[in-house]
Design a protein around this motif. Structure first.
Motif, PDB file in Angstrom:
ATOM      1  N   LYS A  92       7.640  -1.040   5.278  1.00 20.39           N
ATOM      2  CA  LYS A  92       6.285  -1.610   5.388  1.00 20.39           C
ATOM      3  C   LYS A  92       5.492  -1.412   4.097  1.00 20.39           C
ATOM      4  O   LYS A  92       4.914  -2.351   3.560  1.00 20.39           O
ATOM      5  N   SER A  93       5.483  -0.167   3.609  1.00 19.29           N
ATOM      6  CA  SER A  93       4.704   0.112   2.396  1.00 19.29           C
ATOM      7  C   SER A  93       5.292  -0.634   1.205  1.00 19.29           C
ATOM      8  O   SER A  93       4.550  -1.129   0.340  1.00 19.29           O
ATOM      9  N   SER A  94       6.618  -0.744   1.174  1.00 18.37           N
ATOM     10  CA  SER A  94       7.253  -1.466   0.066  1.00 18.37           C
ATOM     11  C   SER A  94       6.849  -2.939   0.079  1.00 18.37           C
ATOM     12  O   SER A  94       6.619  -3.540  -0.974  1.00 18.37           O
ATOM     13  N   ALA A 102       0.509   1.567  -1.938  1.00 14.94           N
ATOM     14  CA  ALA A 102       0.880   2.506  -0.883  1.00 14.94           C
ATOM     15  C   ALA A 102       2.048   3.365  -1.361  1.00 14.94           C
ATOM     16  O   ALA A 102       2.891   2.899  -2.121  1.00 14.94           O
ATOM     17  N   LEU A 103       2.069   4.595  -0.912  1.00 12.67           N
ATOM     18  CA  LEU A 103       3.175   5.502  -1.255  1.00 12.67           C
ATOM     19  C   LEU A 103       4.442   5.040  -0.562  1.00 12.67           C
ATOM     20  O   LEU A 103       4.439   4.725   0.621  1.00 12.67           O
ATOM     21  N   VAL A 104       5.530   5.003  -1.318  1.00  9.57           N
ATOM     22  CA  VAL A 104       6.821   4.645  -0.739  1.00  9.57           C
ATOM     23  C   VAL A 104       7.756   5.831  -0.915  1.00  9.57           C
ATOM     24  O   VAL A 104       7.832   6.420  -1.988  1.00  9.57           O
ATOM     25  N   THR A 161       5.797   9.069   5.777  1.00 15.73           N
ATOM     26  CA  THR A 161       5.031   9.195   4.531  1.00 15.73           C
ATOM     27  C   THR A 161       3.625   8.597   4.679  1.00 15.73           C
ATOM     28  O   THR A 161       2.641   9.196   4.284  1.00 15.73           O
ATOM     29  N   THR A 162       3.556   7.398   5.253  1.00 20.08           N
ATOM     30  CA  THR A 162       2.262   6.738   5.403  1.00 20.08           C
ATOM     31  C   THR A 162       1.563   7.269   6.648  1.00 20.08           C
ATOM     32  O   THR A 162       2.150   7.257   7.731  1.00 20.08           O
ATOM     33  N   ARG A 163       0.357   7.761   6.496  1.00 17.64           N
ATOM     34  CA  ARG A 163      -0.346   8.305   7.666  1.00 17.64           C
ATOM     35  C   ARG A 163      -1.680   7.618   7.869  1.00 17.64           C
ATOM     36  O   ARG A 163      -2.007   7.194   8.964  1.00 17.64           O
ATOM     37  N   LEU A 169      -2.827  -4.568   6.469  1.00 17.94           N
ATOM     38  CA  LEU A 169      -2.948  -3.147   6.800  1.00 17.94           C
ATOM     39  C   LEU A 169      -1.569  -2.510   6.769  1.00 17.94           C
ATOM     40  O   LEU A 169      -0.660  -2.950   7.476  1.00 17.94           O
ATOM     41  N   ASP A 170      -1.417  -1.488   5.958  1.00 18.07           N
ATOM     42  CA  ASP A 170      -0.179  -0.707   5.984  1.00 18.07           C
ATOM     43  C   ASP A 170      -0.433   0.470   6.916  1.00 18.07           C
ATOM     44  O   ASP A 170      -1.449   1.148   6.820  1.00 18.07           O
ATOM     45  N   THR A 171       0.486   0.673   7.850  1.00 18.39           N
ATOM     46  CA  THR A 171       0.230   1.671   8.896  1.00 18.39           C
ATOM     47  C   THR A 171       1.345   2.699   8.960  1.00 18.39           C
ATOM     48  O   THR A 171       2.435   2.490   8.422  1.00 18.39           O
TER      49      THR A 171
HETATM   50 MG   LIG Z   1       4.896   3.567   4.729  1.00 13.47          MG
END
Ligand SMILES: [Mg+2]
Ligand SMILES: Nc1nc2c(ncn2[C@@H]2O[C@H](COP(=O)(O)OP(=O)(O)O)[C@@H](O)[C@H]2O)c(=O)[nH]1
Length: 420
Positions: A224-226, A237-239, A245-247, A264-266
């Motif tokens: 998702k973040s990627s 976003a951090l990958v 990782t994503t909070r 929205l990255d979740t």
């Molecule tokens: Mg993520």
């Protein structure tokens, strides 16, 4: 009204900076710097002098009251865009006893002087904030007075209906009350229909104005973040390959072919023993449910059915890892991402196809009040009918801010920039 002044261009270094004044005495204030400016609406190239000190060479002009944006006497200076020049000129006006304008104060005066109605003011605010083509187009229609013109048509329908009701009362025999002419009901039914069309176009118009929210959801490590980073063309976003990782929810605002969309990255959806991660997952679920659309991403092509809503998109990730995933996307190679954005654009465009002019909650409420007043009027006696028509007309006056505007003005204008 006292003279107000402000820099109308963003502060900082630039090619040109514009300072604007409004109120009776604006012209003479500028003349004190620039010498005599005989004609209104004519541009003069002048040396600006604070007593003997040459401040700048600038273009200056003024507008007589009644023929300006605010309706008052207005003057404008186009200076070289150096902060030190702007500062000196602003200080000069302050020393003359004039006052720096508050946010939106020029527009507030335009409204109070009847140069704009409240819907136009809202449209102007939208125009200044517009980021996408769809927002720009819609804001131009609103700020150009389209809702006001429509509202005038509705008002004349109400006036006509009201006159017909009055005459049926006037001519009624004491003993035999005259029937209200059918035309009254025809006019009001037509108006009811037109208001309903506008009201049903609100949700779509509001989406254009405020933008859509699209939540990217799926299990941890789905990519998702990627995907968000790939779309952003930078690392928002951090990958990592560490699940969880994503909070927090990360928002990425994009212009999707003219539509404002916030992606929205979740947090990845999974059961977790980590307290903080669990909070992230709960938040992700809530935001995802409230979003306009969910993009369900996973390596397997499965999704959490409890989060699925009609019209959502299901996508498989990491196409590069497995040639069998023909319809999948890859954030590494970029495969399928343009098509995915195209699909998203198609779905969202479809949702704004019925967009009306009314895009602010305040406007919607006035229209709903107007419609309510003329609902279920069949069989009403003439006095009650006349009362219903007056109430509907009142609601339209509210829509344009002719009455009841006070409570909205501060809210609207504080979101404006200084100098507008
Ligand atoms: Mg993520
Ligand atoms: N090969 C490949 N790896 C990917 C792809 N997308 C993400 N990854 C990797 O999968 C792991 C998890 O990615 P991330 O974007 O953090 O997933 P998230 O937990 O869903 O946000 C990372 O090691 C990424 O480098 C992809 O399209 N192809």
């Amino acid at each position: 009204m006292d003279v107000i002044f402000a820099e109308a261009t963003p502060s900082g270094r630039g090619g040109v900076s514009i300072i604007r004044l409004s109120g009776s005495g604006s012209r003479s204030a500028v003349e004190a710097l620039a010498g005599s400016l005989p004609q209104p609406r004519q541009v003069y190239m002048r040396a600006l002098r604070d007593h003997d000190d040459l401040l700048d060479h600038a273009l200056v002009l003024w507008f007589e009251s009644g023929h300006s944006f605010t309706g008052e006497e207005v003057a404008e200076l186009q200076l070289h865009g150096a902060p030190v020049i702007v500062r000196r000129v602003l200080r000069f006006f302050a020393e003359q006893g004039m006052r720096p304008a508050e946010a939106g104060e020029f527009t507030r005066r335009a409204f109070l002087n009847g140069k704009m109605d409240l819907a136009e003011v809202e449209g102007l605010g939208d125009l200044l904030e517009a980021e996408t083509e769809a927002q720009r187009r819609m804001a131009l229609r609103l700020s150009g007075g389209e809702l006001g013109r429509r509202s005038e048509d509705w008002r004349s329908m109400l006036i006509r209906a009201g006159a017909l009701v009055e005459s049926s009362v006037d001519f009624a025999d004491e003993e035999v009350p005259e029937d209200v002419p059918d035309e009254v009901f025809r006019i009001l039914a037509d108006l009811h229909q037109q208001l309903t069309t506008q009201i049903s176009g609100f949700a779509a118009a509001e989406r254009i104005r405020a933008g859509f929210e699209v939540a990217v959801i799926g299990p941890p490590n789905a990519g998702k973040s990627s995907l968000i980073n790939r779309i952003a063309k930078r690392d928002v976003a951090l990958v990592s390959d560490i699940a969880g990782t994503t909070r927090d929810i990360i928002e990425l605002r994009i212009d999707l072919k003219g539509l404002a969309v916030t992606l929205l990255d979740t947090a990845g959806l999974r059961e977790s023993s980590d307290h903080v991660e669990r909070m992230g997952v709960d938040r992700a679920r809530q935001r995802a449910m409230a979003a306009d659309l969910r993009l369900h991403l996973s390596e397997t092509g499965e999704c959490d059915p409890s989060l699925w809503q009609e019209g959502d998109i299901l996508v498989r990730s990491k196409a590069d890892l497995d040639s069998g995933r023909g319809d999948a996307i890859s954030s590494v190679t970029g495969q399928g991402i343009d098509q995915l954005l195209e699909q998203l654009h198609l779905i969202l465009s479809d949702r704004i196809s019925g967009a009306g002019l009314v895009s602010h909650e305040r406007q919607l409420l006035s229209l709903m009040d107007a419609r309510l007043a003329i609902s279920e009027i069949e069989g009403l006696p003439p006095e009650l009918l006349a009362e219903a028509i007056r109430r509907a007309a009142n609601s339209l006056d509210r829509l344009l801010g002719r009455i009841g505007a006070e409570e909205y003005l501060d809210v609207i204008f504080t979101s404006f920039c200084i100098g507008k």
